[in-house]
Design an enzyme around this catalytic site. Sequence first.
Site, PDB file in Angstrom:
ATOM      1  N   GLY A  12       6.385 -41.637  41.707  1.00  0.00           N
ATOM      2  CA  GLY A  12       6.447 -40.627  40.639  1.00  0.00           C
ATOM      3  C   GLY A  12       7.275 -41.101  39.459  1.00  0.00           C
ATOM      4  O   GLY A  12       8.020 -40.319  38.864  1.00  0.00           O
ATOM      5  N   VAL A  45      12.724 -46.571  38.043  1.00  0.00           N
ATOM      6  CA  VAL A  45      13.416 -47.682  37.385  1.00  0.00           C
ATOM      7  C   VAL A  45      14.217 -47.152  36.193  1.00  0.00           C
ATOM      8  O   VAL A  45      15.266 -47.702  35.839  1.00  0.00           O
ATOM      9  CB  VAL A  45      12.435 -48.821  37.024  1.00  0.00           C
ATOM     10  CG1 VAL A  45      11.502 -48.434  35.913  1.00  0.00           C
ATOM     11  CG2 VAL A  45      13.163 -50.083  36.625  1.00  0.00           C
ATOM     12  N   ALA A  50      10.275 -47.537  24.674  1.00  0.00           N
ATOM     13  CA  ALA A  50       9.472 -47.833  23.488  1.00  0.00           C
ATOM     14  C   ALA A  50       8.008 -47.959  23.877  1.00  0.00           C
ATOM     15  O   ALA A  50       7.676 -48.488  24.941  1.00  0.00           O
ATOM     16  CB  ALA A  50       9.957 -49.129  22.856  1.00  0.00           C
ATOM     17  N   LYS A  78       7.842 -44.615  15.922  1.00  0.00           N
ATOM     18  CA  LYS A  78       8.016 -46.070  15.901  1.00  0.00           C
ATOM     19  C   LYS A  78       6.828 -46.683  15.162  1.00  0.00           C
ATOM     20  O   LYS A  78       5.683 -46.428  15.540  1.00  0.00           O
ATOM     21  CB  LYS A  78       8.067 -46.581  17.354  1.00  0.00           C
ATOM     22  CG  LYS A  78       8.056 -48.089  17.456  1.00  0.00           C
ATOM     23  CD  LYS A  78       8.047 -48.575  18.888  1.00  0.00           C
ATOM     24  CE  LYS A  78       7.836 -50.070  18.936  1.00  0.00           C
ATOM     25  NZ  LYS A  78       7.600 -50.564  20.296  1.00  0.00           N
ATOM     26  N   VAL A 185       7.909 -42.895  51.968  1.00  0.00           N
ATOM     27  CA  VAL A 185       6.877 -43.536  52.783  1.00  0.00           C
ATOM     28  C   VAL A 185       7.548 -44.606  53.639  1.00  0.00           C
ATOM     29  O   VAL A 185       8.217 -45.496  53.121  1.00  0.00           O
ATOM     30  CB  VAL A 185       5.792 -44.180  51.880  1.00  0.00           C
ATOM     31  CG1 VAL A 185       4.757 -44.917  52.720  1.00  0.00           C
ATOM     32  CG2 VAL A 185       5.135 -43.132  51.002  1.00  0.00           C
TER      33      VAL A 185
HETATM   34  C1  LIG Z   1      14.582 -53.691  31.335  1.00  0.00           C
HETATM   35  C2  LIG Z   1      13.274 -52.974  31.204  1.00  0.00           C
HETATM   36  C3  LIG Z   1      12.927 -52.401  29.975  1.00  0.00           C
HETATM   37  C4  LIG Z   1      11.695 -51.759  29.834  1.00  0.00           C
HETATM   38  N1  LIG Z   1      11.326 -51.265  28.614  1.00  0.00           N
HETATM   39  C5  LIG Z   1      10.084 -50.778  28.442  1.00  0.00           C
HETATM   40  C6  LIG Z   1       9.634 -50.324  27.177  1.00  0.00           C
HETATM   41  O1  LIG Z   1      10.376 -50.307  26.204  1.00  0.00           O
HETATM   42  N2  LIG Z   1       8.366 -49.861  27.078  1.00  0.00           N
HETATM   43  C7  LIG Z   1       7.507 -49.848  28.136  1.00  0.00           C
HETATM   44  O2  LIG Z   1       6.344 -49.475  27.978  1.00  0.00           O
HETATM   45  N3  LIG Z   1       7.932 -50.207  29.355  1.00  0.00           N
HETATM   46  C8  LIG Z   1       9.176 -50.679  29.525  1.00  0.00           C
HETATM   47  N4  LIG Z   1       9.586 -51.065  30.766  1.00  0.00           N
HETATM   48  C9  LIG Z   1       8.716 -50.834  31.908  1.00  0.00           C
HETATM   49  C10 LIG Z   1       8.818 -49.395  32.352  1.00  0.00           C
HETATM   50  O3  LIG Z   1      10.127 -49.102  32.758  1.00  0.00           O
HETATM   51  C11 LIG Z   1       7.859 -49.146  33.507  1.00  0.00           C
HETATM   52  O4  LIG Z   1       6.586 -49.560  33.145  1.00  0.00           O
HETATM   53  C12 LIG Z   1       7.763 -47.699  33.824  1.00  0.00           C
HETATM   54  O5  LIG Z   1       9.018 -47.160  34.038  1.00  0.00           O
HETATM   55  C13 LIG Z   1       6.882 -47.450  35.015  1.00  0.00           C
HETATM   56  O6  LIG Z   1       7.530 -47.742  36.192  1.00  0.00           O
HETATM   57  P1  LIG Z   1       6.785 -47.379  37.541  1.00  0.00           P
HETATM   58  O7  LIG Z   1       6.400 -45.955  37.501  1.00  0.00           O
HETATM   59  O8  LIG Z   1       5.732 -48.395  37.787  1.00  0.00           O
HETATM   60  O9  LIG Z   1       7.923 -47.636  38.639  1.00  0.00           O
HETATM   61  P2  LIG Z   1       9.251 -46.810  38.972  1.00  0.00           P
HETATM   62  O10 LIG Z   1       9.817 -46.144  37.800  1.00  0.00           O
HETATM   63  O11 LIG Z   1      10.127 -47.776  39.701  1.00  0.00           O
HETATM   64  O12 LIG Z   1       8.779 -45.684  39.972  1.00  0.00           O
HETATM   65  C14 LIG Z   1       8.513 -45.952  41.312  1.00  0.00           C
HETATM   66  C15 LIG Z   1       8.278 -44.655  42.046  1.00  0.00           C
HETATM   67  O13 LIG Z   1       7.888 -44.964  43.363  1.00  0.00           O
HETATM   68  C16 LIG Z   1       8.609 -44.159  44.257  1.00  0.00           C
HETATM   69  N5  LIG Z   1       8.754 -44.856  45.533  1.00  0.00           N
HETATM   70  C17 LIG Z   1       9.091 -46.148  45.737  1.00  0.00           C
HETATM   71  N6  LIG Z   1       9.136 -46.419  47.057  1.00  0.00           N
HETATM   72  C18 LIG Z   1       8.796 -45.281  47.686  1.00  0.00           C
HETATM   73  C19 LIG Z   1       8.670 -44.907  49.049  1.00  0.00           C
HETATM   74  N7  LIG Z   1       8.918 -45.767  50.042  1.00  0.00           N
HETATM   75  N8  LIG Z   1       8.317 -43.656  49.327  1.00  0.00           N
HETATM   76  C20 LIG Z   1       8.066 -42.746  48.336  1.00  0.00           C
HETATM   77  N9  LIG Z   1       8.173 -43.032  47.043  1.00  0.00           N
HETATM   78  C21 LIG Z   1       8.540 -44.286  46.723  1.00  0.00           C
HETATM   79  C22 LIG Z   1       9.944 -43.916  43.573  1.00  0.00           C
HETATM   80  O14 LIG Z   1      10.572 -42.768  44.062  1.00  0.00           O
HETATM   81  C23 LIG Z   1       9.480 -43.739  42.140  1.00  0.00           C
HETATM   82  O15 LIG Z   1       9.091 -42.416  41.935  1.00  0.00           O
HETATM   83  C24 LIG Z   1      10.826 -51.672  30.942  1.00  0.00           C
HETATM   84  C25 LIG Z   1      11.210 -52.201  32.173  1.00  0.00           C
HETATM   85  C26 LIG Z   1      12.400 -52.852  32.318  1.00  0.00           C
HETATM   86  C27 LIG Z   1      12.771 -53.420  33.655  1.00  0.00           C
END
Ligand SMILES: Cc1cc2nc3c(=O)[nH]c(=O)nc-3n(C[C@H](O)[C@H](O)[C@H](O)COP(=O)(O)OP(=O)(O)OC[C@H]3O[C@@H](n4cnc5c(N)ncnc54)[C@H](O)[C@@H]3O)c2cc1C
Length: 504
Positions: A12, A45, A50, A78, A185
């Site tokens: 999520g 994360v 941006a 932006k 999970v």
């Molecule tokens: C330093 C940095 C800067 C960034 N800046 C930008 C930016 O400026 N613009 C941009 O477009 N993107 C940026 N990003 C990328 C952006 O942060 C991610 O693309 C975005 O947050 C999506 O993350 P996600 O949903 O894939 O993963 P996450 O935010 O990590 O979410 C993972 C989810 O999975 C769930 N989960 C994990 N394991 C389990 C489990 N075992 N059981 C149940 N649930 C679980 C967690 O609870 C969470 O809800 C940046 C990333 C980094 C590292």
Amino acid sequence: MTGPLDVVIVGGGTAGWMSAAGLVGVLKPDQCRVRLVESDEIGTVGVGEATLPQMREFNDLIGIVESDMMRKTNATFKIGIEFRDWGFKGSNYVHPFGAHGKAMGGVAFHHQWVRAGQQSRVADIGEYSYAIEACRKNRFDFPVDDPEAINSTYNYAYHFDASLYARYLRGWCEARGLTRIEGKVNDVALDPQSGDVASITLESGERITADLFIDCSGFRGLIIGQALNVPFEDWTRWLPCDRALAVPTERSEDFAPYTRSTALEAGWQWRIPLQHRTGNGYVYSSAFISDDEAMTRLLGNLDGKPLAEPRPIRFKSGRRTASWTKNCIAIGLASGFLEPLESTSIYLTQVAILNLLKLFPRSRIDPALAERFNRVVDNEYDRVRDFLILHYHATSRTDSELWRHCREMDIPDTLRDRMALFEHRGHIAQYRDGLFSPPSWLSVFVGQGMRPTGYHPMADNLPLETVTAGLEAIRRRVSERVEAMPMHDAFVRDYCAAADMVPA
Ligand SMILES: Cc1cc2nc3c(=O)[nH]c(=O)nc-3n(C[C@H](O)[C@H](O)[C@H](O)COP(=O)(O)OP(=O)(O)OC[C@H]3O[C@@H](n4cnc5c(N)ncnc54)[C@H](O)[C@@H]3O)c2cc1C
């Protein structure tokens, strides 16, 4: 048709809730039933402030009211990214969300700019770009719909609080009947015959089956990596940054309509103005600087009071070799990550969602759908990768080990060919699919210090005086029109205040 396809999204974060909103917003309940599992205990994360203009298409597709979303996510506008000290120390250019000048004599603007520049003095290419001039003056307004007008030649995106955006989408999805399951999970079971994902099991013991699993579990890649063992292609050899420290500061007076990226000795620092605070971070390579040194450097560079302790994040640039494998599709960080220099992660998430919607299976998952999906996603990743590498490689900085390494490193052939075409004749090929059109490449090529030795022969079809007069007319028109734009901070304040009047 046998009934709706049963889809379970694991995760999520931004990716999980965007995937959910895409499916719930576009497909009918008799085509798709969506559940989302997430664990508050694990969290997200929590960075990613941006975005790129394409995000507006996603929001429009599902019917989000912009001013309402902006108010609830503390968003600002932006229209580009400023790169300081990238080409050399003291250099400064903007990658705009918009064009430079206007085609003249049947060739792209920059051919005439190069030609005129070889004969006499021309202004910096940024002075012919409406978006760049607006950035330079901290101004914002919506682009107009008249292709002849200079203030139609740009586009815009947002800076926002990504966790508030995910929360916003969650409310939006739950209001439309999506089931959210809180839980961790613990186990993923595969079907011994087909190798498909049969079920996931939560810590509580609850077992959940589905036709299709969307892995949005972040860097850990719970299903795609840990259960299905789909390899991760590591691109650290080209994109050496592998860590970040993120810290919010109090809102500052410098309320710019652009992201700032300042190159440092071992990476670069971001600065992103939101309505209520400024986001900052240092993205660096652990091969070239220690975490302690990076922390000192970041804290010494802030232009406002920190609101929290800097948060460390580790990552690796690269992608899964097959994001759609069997009945699992990895979206977001589970699928791959390209360091945040050009804010491409949410865009890549959106590409995956839109492609899934295009290829959405009826009841049986045909491998041809997965193959097509993977081809599109891989293409997008590869092209963004090349664009990012360009910033590191085309530099004249030699003042630290990182920059000397990047100047000398081997680069992908696809990028080498692009650079050669530009240097030889100012040619920039337009991708049929894929991010970053010629104006983006142009701004980075020129901004990093590259100049073509030649230009398109058709540029000579116009008399040089006509060209120089045309260049000057564009420059003047840009400057005059930008002066008439509202200031960015006033525009955001008024626009978001008006959101109170918009029905939710
Ligand atoms: C330093 C940095 C800067 C960034 N800046 C930008 C930016 O400026 N613009 C941009 O477009 N993107 C940026 N990003 C990328 C952006 O942060 C991610 O693309 C975005 O947050 C999506 O993350 P996600 O949903 O894939 O993963 P996450 O935010 O990590 O979410 C993972 C989810 O999975 C769930 N989960 C994990 N394991 C389990 C489990 N075992 N059981 C149940 N649930 C679980 C967690 O609870 C969470 O809800 C940046 C990333 C980094 C590292």
